[in-house]
Write a protein that holds these residues in place. Structure first.
Motif, PDB file in Angstrom:
ATOM      1  N   UNK A  96      14.083  38.875 -30.266  1.00 41.62           N
ATOM      2  CA  UNK A  96      12.871  38.526 -29.512  1.00 41.62           C
ATOM      3  C   UNK A  96      11.867  37.815 -30.414  1.00 41.62           C
ATOM      4  N   UNK A  97      11.739  38.284 -31.668  1.00 40.85           N
ATOM      5  CA  UNK A  97      10.836  37.615 -32.610  1.00 40.85           C
ATOM      6  C   UNK A  97      11.283  36.184 -32.871  1.00 40.85           C
ATOM      7  N   UNK A  98      12.616  35.975 -32.976  1.00 41.24           N
ATOM      8  CA  UNK A  98      13.136  34.620 -33.159  1.00 41.24           C
ATOM      9  C   UNK A  98      12.846  33.733 -31.944  1.00 41.24           C
ATOM     10  N   UNK A  99      12.940  34.313 -30.755  1.00 43.10           N
ATOM     11  CA  UNK A  99      12.665  33.548 -29.536  1.00 43.10           C
ATOM     12  C   UNK A  99      11.211  33.104 -29.498  1.00 43.10           C
ATOM     13  N   UNK A 100      10.301  34.017 -29.852  1.00 47.31           N
ATOM     14  CA  UNK A 100       8.881  33.666 -29.891  1.00 47.31           C
ATOM     15  C   UNK A 100       8.652  32.517 -30.868  1.00 47.31           C
ATOM     16  N   UNK A 101       9.267  32.593 -32.045  1.00 44.19           N
ATOM     17  CA  UNK A 101       9.079  31.545 -33.048  1.00 44.19           C
ATOM     18  C   UNK A 101       9.611  30.202 -32.568  1.00 44.19           C
ATOM     19  N   UNK A 102      10.815  30.198 -31.991  1.00 47.10           N
ATOM     20  CA  UNK A 102      11.374  28.905 -31.578  1.00 47.10           C
ATOM     21  C   UNK A 102      10.579  28.297 -30.422  1.00 47.10           C
ATOM     22  N   UNK A 103      10.004  29.149 -29.558  1.00 46.56           N
ATOM     23  CA  UNK A 103       9.152  28.621 -28.482  1.00 46.56           C
ATOM     24  C   UNK A 103       7.880  27.989 -29.051  1.00 46.56           C
ATOM     25  N   UNK A 104       7.330  28.629 -30.096  1.00 46.25           N
ATOM     26  CA  UNK A 104       6.138  28.050 -30.733  1.00 46.25           C
ATOM     27  C   UNK A 104       6.467  26.732 -31.424  1.00 46.25           C
ATOM     28  N   UNK A 105       7.620  26.683 -32.094  1.00 44.32           N
ATOM     29  CA  UNK A 105       8.022  25.458 -32.772  1.00 44.32           C
ATOM     30  C   UNK A 105       8.302  24.319 -31.786  1.00 44.32           C
ATOM     31  N   UNK A 106       8.705  24.695 -30.567  1.00 39.90           N
ATOM     32  CA  UNK A 106       9.046  23.674 -29.568  1.00 39.90           C
ATOM     33  C   UNK A 106       7.822  23.115 -28.852  1.00 39.90           C
ATOM     34  N   UNK A 107       6.681  23.779 -28.972  1.00 41.93           N
ATOM     35  CA  UNK A 107       5.489  23.341 -28.227  1.00 41.93           C
ATOM     36  C   UNK A 107       5.117  21.879 -28.517  1.00 41.93           C
ATOM     37  N   UNK A 108       5.074  21.432 -29.785  1.00 47.68           N
ATOM     38  CA  UNK A 108       4.711  20.025 -30.025  1.00 47.68           C
ATOM     39  C   UNK A 108       5.629  19.033 -29.303  1.00 47.68           C
ATOM     40  N   UNK A 109       6.926  19.355 -29.220  1.00 44.38           N
ATOM     41  CA  UNK A 109       7.848  18.454 -28.530  1.00 44.38           C
ATOM     42  C   UNK A 109       7.556  18.429 -27.031  1.00 44.38           C
ATOM     43  N   UNK A 110       7.186  19.582 -26.476  1.00 41.89           N
ATOM     44  CA  UNK A 110       6.857  19.625 -25.050  1.00 41.89           C
ATOM     45  C   UNK A 110       5.550  18.887 -24.748  1.00 41.89           C
ATOM     46  N   UNK A 111       4.735  18.762 -25.779  1.00 44.12           N
ATOM     47  CA  UNK A 111       3.469  18.019 -25.617  1.00 44.12           C
ATOM     48  C   UNK A 111       3.643  16.522 -25.902  1.00 44.12           C
ATOM     49  N   UNK A 112       4.876  16.092 -26.165  1.00 45.33           N
ATOM     50  CA  UNK A 112       5.136  14.663 -26.288  1.00 45.33           C
ATOM     51  C   UNK A 112       5.441  14.167 -27.674  1.00 45.33           C
ATOM     52  N   UNK A 113       5.677  15.062 -28.636  1.00 40.74           N
ATOM     53  CA  UNK A 113       5.986  14.624 -29.995  1.00 40.74           C
ATOM     54  C   UNK A 113       7.334  13.900 -29.991  1.00 40.74           C
ATOM     55  N   UNK A 114       7.336  12.662 -30.400  1.00 44.96           N
ATOM     56  CA  UNK A 114       8.555  11.857 -30.493  1.00 44.96           C
ATOM     57  C   UNK A 114       8.870  11.626 -31.958  1.00 44.96           C
TER      58      UNK A 114
END
Length: 575
Positions: A96-114
């Motif tokens: 679960x801790x790993x899932x939280x971390x990967x979701x946080x790391x993915x946020x910039x990509x969801x906001x449009x980071x190319x």
């Protein structure tokens, strides 16, 4: 791009620390307070028990182009967890801790980071996300010792848990074999990983590019990390962990040597003292083990584990009063520790303190919902109630144990014994039959079945049951003694005498067998043989057997004989 190696290494170390911290904090909430004293409630990688295995080895796998398999780092005292829900929660907390971390790391990509051509940071973060997804999927597989198995293990039947736990030390090799040699399995995991990465808007191609850049530029960095871990790592803990490894394969002397090395570096190392005490107890060095437990208690007397293990060792030595005192201290420090209440109850029952034992078993059931232990708590409570001659309530307790674990023959056996005390012999026989269905080669159950059949006047069938018991255990004198009684009921006195002679060869000091043998001779009016056998019984217990012979109709044929009257004077003669 050496920066990629820095970011990936730092991110991976942070993710593993979060993973282990997740296990530790949930274990702390669930009742294992020892994780705080062990220093696990931290994100400092040097505080974990084996940073080399948990942090460096996965990076090495990455370096050679493999997969960063997760490694375990914290030792949870699961005996202190309050409920099996907590056992599952502790195992789930790491992924679960790993899932939280990967979701946080993915946020910039969801906001449009190319990720652009020279965007080393984007490649690094994308690769980290991909790694986190893959490791979460791996960790959730139901293979011991992975966390996926840890989540479901508390809910499996006890016999399956035991089988899987034996398999646990090979589980990681099975996993490696699946990943390296079973292509469909490997492909499925990667397909799921890429699908999840896409759903999080993290481009897999950027992640793969990040992985390639990492492998090209990370050799020096990983070697440097290994050096740092070795230089600043906890040397006494390394000896302690090495001792645990040897203890796991029952190489106790080597384990003891490692614990002693750890204690040379840090004499007040509580965990090493406690582990040393346990190893000494396993090698039957009882005095040294008790001394080590006392030292552990002196170091940290507010921790219940040393008290509990000391109590278990004292109980093995039949020092019941001291064992109860140790268990009392353990449950005083941790009132919700079901296993400690359970063991305390067993010692109290052995000491015939049945009321206290019953109260202890009730506490054990309250605080530990494991099916096997709850069933045995009911079983031992039934035995305590039988000790108080409360047979109806004892049967109810045995029934509760059977409801939870119907395939345990001892529950049926003792239920039958309780029914015997209430003269409910048909039900008693049925209970023994159930026990024999589960354990047909148990000679004691065959004897009990023979006893029940005797009470029901089914003597030929009882003979067959006793014969089966003797066949299974020829040197069990009780079976031969009971067989003799059945033969007496059938008036087969010669056969009965032969059976009693066989029983007395095994156990010559059994006065009841001598008495029954005398009865057989008396029925055949063999006065001298009867008197000789009766004298043997009386030598063991004069009052009991003289009183029995005065009123026993088996001696009517020789009662007027002078030898009998001399050996068994009437009450009027005695006055």
């Amino acid at each position: 791009m050496w920066q990629v190696a820095v970011v990936v290494c730092a991110g991976w170390v942070a993710s593993l620390c979060l993973h282990e911290f997740g296990h530790a904090i949930v274990a702390y909430w669930g009742g294992d307070k020892s994780v705080k004293e062990k220093g696990y409630l931290t994100l400092n990688p040097l505080k974990y028990t084996e940073p080399g295995v948990s942090l460096i080895l996965p990076l090495f796998f990455l370096l050679i182009g493999g997969i960063a398999l997760p490694g375990g780092a914290v030792y949870i005292d699961r005996a202190q967890l309050r409920h099996r829900w907590w056992h599952s929660a502790v195992s789930a907390a790491g992924p679960f801790a790993n899932i939280i971390l990967l979701l946080l790391l993915a946020i910039p990509f969801q906001l449009g980071w190319t990720v652009g051509r020279d965007d080393w940071l984007g490649y690094s973060v994308a690769f980290l996300v991909l790694l986190e997804i893959f490791v979460v999927l791996i960790n959730l597989l139901p293979i011991p010792p992975l966390d996926g198995y840890g989540i479901i293990s508390p809910w499996l039947p006890p016999h399956l848990q035991r089988q899987f736990n034996k398999f646990g030390k090979y589980g990681i090799w099975v996993l490696i074999g699946l990943l390296w040699f079973v292509e469909p399995f490997n492909r499925l995991l990667w397909d799921c990983t890429f699908a999840i990465s896409n759903s999080l808007s993290v481009p897999p191609i950027a992640a793969l590019m990040g992985g390639e850049l990492f492998r090209k530029n990370s050799m020096i960095l990983v070697i440097g990390l290994v050096g740092i871990m070795w230089l600043f790592g906890n040397k006494e803990r390394r000896w302690y962990d090495k001792g645990n490894s040897w203890m796991g394969v029952k190489r106790y002397q080597r384990a003891l040597n490692c614990y002693n090395k750890a204690l040379e570096i840090k004499p007040d190392y509580y965990e090493a003292v406690l582990a040393k005490a346990w190893v000494l107890s396993q090698t039957e060095r009882t005095a040294e083990a008790l001394e080590a437990y006392d030292k552990a208690i002196q170091l940290q007397g507010n921790r219940p584990v040393a008290w509990y293990q000391k109590g278990a060792l004292l109980a093995e030595q039949h020092r019941d009063t001291e064992a109860i005192e140790a268990y009392d201290r353990a449950v005083e420090l941790q009132p919700n520790w079901g296993v400690a209440w359970f063991c305390r109850g067993i010692v109290l029952m052995k000491s015939e303190r049945y009321e206290d034992a019953i109260a202890s078993f009730e506490k054990a059931r309250k605080y530990d919902s494991k099916t096997e232990q709850t069933a045995y708590a009911w079983y031992y409570q039934g035995s305590s109630l039988a000790g108080l001659k409360k047979y109806e309530k004892a049967i109810e307790a045995y029934d509760r144990a059977i409801q939870l674990q119907p395939n345990t023959e001892i529950f049926w056996l003792f239920r039958g014994d309780a029914l015997s005390s209430l003269n409910r012999h048909e039900e008693r026989l049925a209970s023994y039959e159930e026990a024999l269905c589960l354990k047909p080669d148990n000679h004691l159950i065959w004897v009990r079945k023979g006893d029940a059949l005797c009470q029901l006047q089914r003597h030929e069938e009882s003979l067959a049951a006793y014969d089966r018991a003797i066949e299974l255990q020829p040197n069990f004198p009780l079976a031969s003694a009971r067989r003799g009684i059945a033969l007496m009921e059938l008036q087969r006195y010669d056969d009965a005498i032969a059976t009693y002679n066989y029983a007395l060869q095994i156990e010559p000091d059994d006065p009841d067998t001598w008495y029954n043998k005398a009865c057989c001779y008396a029925q055949q009016e063999e006065v001298y043989s009867a008197i000789e056998s009766l004298q043997q019984a009386i030598d063991f217990n004069p009052k009991k057997f003289r009183n029995a012979a005065r009123t026993d109709s088996d001696f009517d044929e020789i009662r007027e004989h002078p030898l009998f009257q001399k050996l068994i004077p009437s009450r009027s003669d005695r006055t």
